[in-house]
Enzyme design. Structure first.
Site, short mmCIF file in Angstrom:
data_model
loop_
_atom_site.label_atom_id
_atom_site.label_comp_id
_atom_site.label_asym_id
_atom_site.label_seq_id
_atom_site.Cartn_x
_atom_site.Cartn_y
_atom_site.Cartn_z
N ILE A 14 41.82 42.53 82.19
CA ILE A 14 42.30 43.00 81.33
C ILE A 14 41.55 44.19 80.28
O ILE A 14 42.33 44.25 79.68
CB ILE A 14 41.79 41.63 80.13
CG1 ILE A 14 41.91 41.02 78.78
CG2 ILE A 14 39.87 42.32 80.14
CD1 ILE A 14 43.32 40.90 78.59
N SER A 36 32.18 50.81 86.05
CA SER A 36 32.68 49.88 87.22
C SER A 36 32.14 49.82 88.34
O SER A 36 31.46 50.80 88.41
CB SER A 36 33.89 50.22 86.98
OG SER A 36 34.23 49.15 88.05
N LYS A 92 36.59 38.48 74.79
CA LYS A 92 36.09 36.26 74.62
C LYS A 92 35.88 35.69 76.30
O LYS A 92 36.30 36.39 77.27
CB LYS A 92 37.73 35.37 73.92
CG LYS A 92 38.73 35.94 74.64
CD LYS A 92 39.41 35.38 75.59
CE LYS A 92 39.06 34.74 76.68
NZ LYS A 92 40.10 33.96 77.38
N ASP A 170 39.17 29.11 80.09
CA ASP A 170 39.15 30.62 79.55
C ASP A 170 40.11 30.73 78.74
O ASP A 170 40.23 31.56 77.91
CB ASP A 170 38.77 31.04 80.74
CG ASP A 170 39.14 32.65 80.94
OD1 ASP A 170 38.67 33.07 80.93
OD2 ASP A 170 40.32 33.22 80.84
P1 NAP Z 1 38.75 40.14 86.43
O1 NAP Z 1 40.12 41.44 86.47
O2 NAP Z 1 38.48 39.38 87.65
O3 NAP Z 1 38.08 41.31 86.07
C1 NAP Z 1 36.52 41.08 85.73
C2 NAP Z 1 35.59 42.76 86.17
O4 NAP Z 1 35.44 42.12 88.07
C3 NAP Z 1 35.62 42.87 85.97
O5 NAP Z 1 34.81 43.49 85.05
C4 NAP Z 1 35.38 43.89 87.38
O6 NAP Z 1 33.57 44.34 87.57
C5 NAP Z 1 35.87 43.01 88.62
N1 NAP Z 1 36.53 43.16 89.35
C6 NAP Z 1 37.83 43.53 88.96
N2 NAP Z 1 38.48 43.72 89.46
C7 NAP Z 1 38.33 44.42 91.27
C8 NAP Z 1 37.97 44.24 92.44
N3 NAP Z 1 39.15 44.76 92.66
N4 NAP Z 1 36.94 44.80 92.44
C9 NAP Z 1 35.83 43.98 92.83
N5 NAP Z 1 35.68 43.55 91.28
C10 NAP Z 1 36.76 44.16 89.95
O7 NAP Z 1 38.22 39.53 84.98
P2 NAP Z 1 40.01 40.01 83.70
O8 NAP Z 1 40.64 39.01 83.87
O9 NAP Z 1 40.05 41.05 82.90
O10 NAP Z 1 38.76 38.98 82.71
C11 NAP Z 1 37.48 39.88 82.21
C12 NAP Z 1 38.09 39.21 80.70
O11 NAP Z 1 38.72 38.91 79.76
C13 NAP Z 1 37.31 37.38 80.64
O12 NAP Z 1 36.45 36.89 79.72
C14 NAP Z 1 38.38 36.90 79.96
O13 NAP Z 1 38.76 35.84 79.56
C15 NAP Z 1 39.00 37.84 79.32
N6 NAP Z 1 40.27 38.03 79.22
C16 NAP Z 1 40.99 38.55 80.62
C17 NAP Z 1 42.46 37.89 80.49
C18 NAP Z 1 43.60 37.77 80.76
O14 NAP Z 1 45.10 38.14 81.29
N7 NAP Z 1 42.99 38.20 82.26
C19 NAP Z 1 43.26 38.24 79.11
C20 NAP Z 1 42.21 37.46 77.67
C21 NAP Z 1 41.26 38.40 78.28
P3 NAP Z 1 33.49 46.03 87.91
O15 NAP Z 1 34.54 46.68 87.22
O16 NAP Z 1 31.75 46.37 87.20
O17 NAP Z 1 33.48 45.99 89.05
#
Ligand code: NAP
Length: 312
Positions: A14, A36, A92, A170
């Site tokens: 996101i 990060s 969120k 979520d």
């Molecule tokens: P995500 O991609 O899994 O990212 C979450 C955390 O994981 C990141 O802050 C990052 O932390 C770590 N990360 C990401 N990619 C990585 C990798 N390749 N290797 C190691 N660590 C990694 O989750 P997200 O989809 O962005 O969601 C985060 C929040 O946004 C949630 O609360 C979700 O509800 C909200 N959200 C998501 C979406 C969607 O479509 N995905 C839409 C609206 C809201 P570091 O950078 O510290 O390593």
């Protein structure tokens, strides 16, 4: 309008898809740094820190942060930011538990800082238009259908399946953020069924029944992460006066009695940052926990059924 030096905490999907482009387009914010745990360099971002505490000492000019990490870490991260004197925008859901979200709101108030618990789906102009049209109406039916493919939207994200990871809530909480924004009367959870894969802690599908005061005839929501093909993010409301409002595309489009209502195009994240800038200018916070309360109540009263194991 004041100008703010902002840092993103957590460089995941996101942050990359939405926050960075929205900040880069905003006249009110400069993306000064990102923290990060995994990314060492980020295109277009001058300073990348591994830890937030290191950033607070290394880049003291930063006055606000957007926390985009997974919900499990959000309380500790937001608390450190507030204690460091930074204003905070929260993705969120605002925390892993209601108590933690309330504690953050109290800390922000105590420190005189802005805390913005965002609900991106609410930023759609069609959602505000639906809320305006439902004012003074009584709702007889609510049908929420939120069905998407978890492999597409949360590829490889193990955290969504952990305890406190929210599972299908979520995305489902986005629907609840719309419901709580548009309905003229408060709804509460009457019944819930949580379908939980045998190898996971969080639901892959949820059925909710709501009550309201005054009561409706049928108020329901279905969230399902097993949908492939076309994705469905619909909220339909029927009123006692005979109108039917249908929000589709996660709140992007509104139809009333089968006719599309023209509203400005959806710009969720740019509008979130515009609202954050307004809150900062006014020295206010915005922490509405009603969508989160519905999720918590579903967990409290919900029946559990075990379903097939899930793997990516
Ligand atoms: P995500 O991609 O899994 O990212 C979450 C955390 O994981 C990141 O802050 C990052 O932390 C770590 N990360 C990401 N990619 C990585 C990798 N390749 N290797 C190691 N660590 C990694 O989750 P997200 O989809 O962005 O969601 C985060 C929040 O946004 C949630 O609360 C979700 O509800 C909200 N959200 C998501 C979406 C969607 O479509 N995905 C839409 C609206 C809201 P570091 O950078 O510290 O390593």
């Amino acid at each position: 309008m004041s100008f703010h030096k902002l840092a993103i905490i957590g460089y995941g999907k996101i942050a990359q898809d939405q926050h960075i482009p929205a900040i880069q387009d905003s006249a009110a914010f400069e993306l000064t740094a990102v923290t990060s745990g995994h990314a060492k360099t980020i295109p277009g971002v001058g300073r990348v820190f591994t830890e937030d505490v290191e950033m607070y000492s290394g880049a003291p000019e930063i006055n606000c942060v957007a926390i985009c990490s997974s919900p499990g870490q959000r309380f500790a991260t937001a608390r450190r930011a507030l204690l460091a004197g930074k204003h905070v925008l929260l993705e969120k859901p605002p925390a892993a538990t209601l108590g933690k979200a309330r504690a953050l709101a109290a800390l922000a108030k105590h420190k005189g800082l802005t805390l913005f618990a965002t609900w991106h789906a609410r930023e759609n102009p069609a959602v505000a238009e639906a809320a305006r049209r439902l004012q003074g109406e009584q709702v007889s039916q609510l049908t929420v259908t939120w069905k998407e493919d978890v492999r597409k939207w949360h590829p490889g994200q193990e955290w969504v399946w952990s305890a406190g990871g929210f599972g299908v809530f979520d995305p489902g909480i986005n629907a609840l953020s719309i419901v709580t924004a548009i309905l003229p009367a408060a709804v509460f959870v009457q019944s819930a069924k949580l379908s939980i894969p045998s190898n996971r802690q969080s639901p892959i599908a949820v059925e909710l029944g709501f009550g309201s005061e005054p009561p409706g005839d049928s108020l329901t929501a279905v969230f399902d992460w097993r949908q492939t093909g076309p994705q469905t993010w619909d909220v339909e409301v029927r009123t006692r006066s005979g109108s039917t409002l249908l929000l589709t595309g996660g709140g992007a489009k509104l139809e009333v009695d089968g006719q599309e209502v023209q509203t400005p195009p959806a710009r969720e994240y740019p509008d979130l940052y515009a609202r954050f800038a307004e809150l900062l200018d006014r020295g206010e916070s915005d922490v509405d926990l009603r969508p989160f309360e519905l999720v918590a109540d579903a967990y409290l009263c919900g029946e559990r059924e075990q379903v097939d194991a899930f793997s990516f």
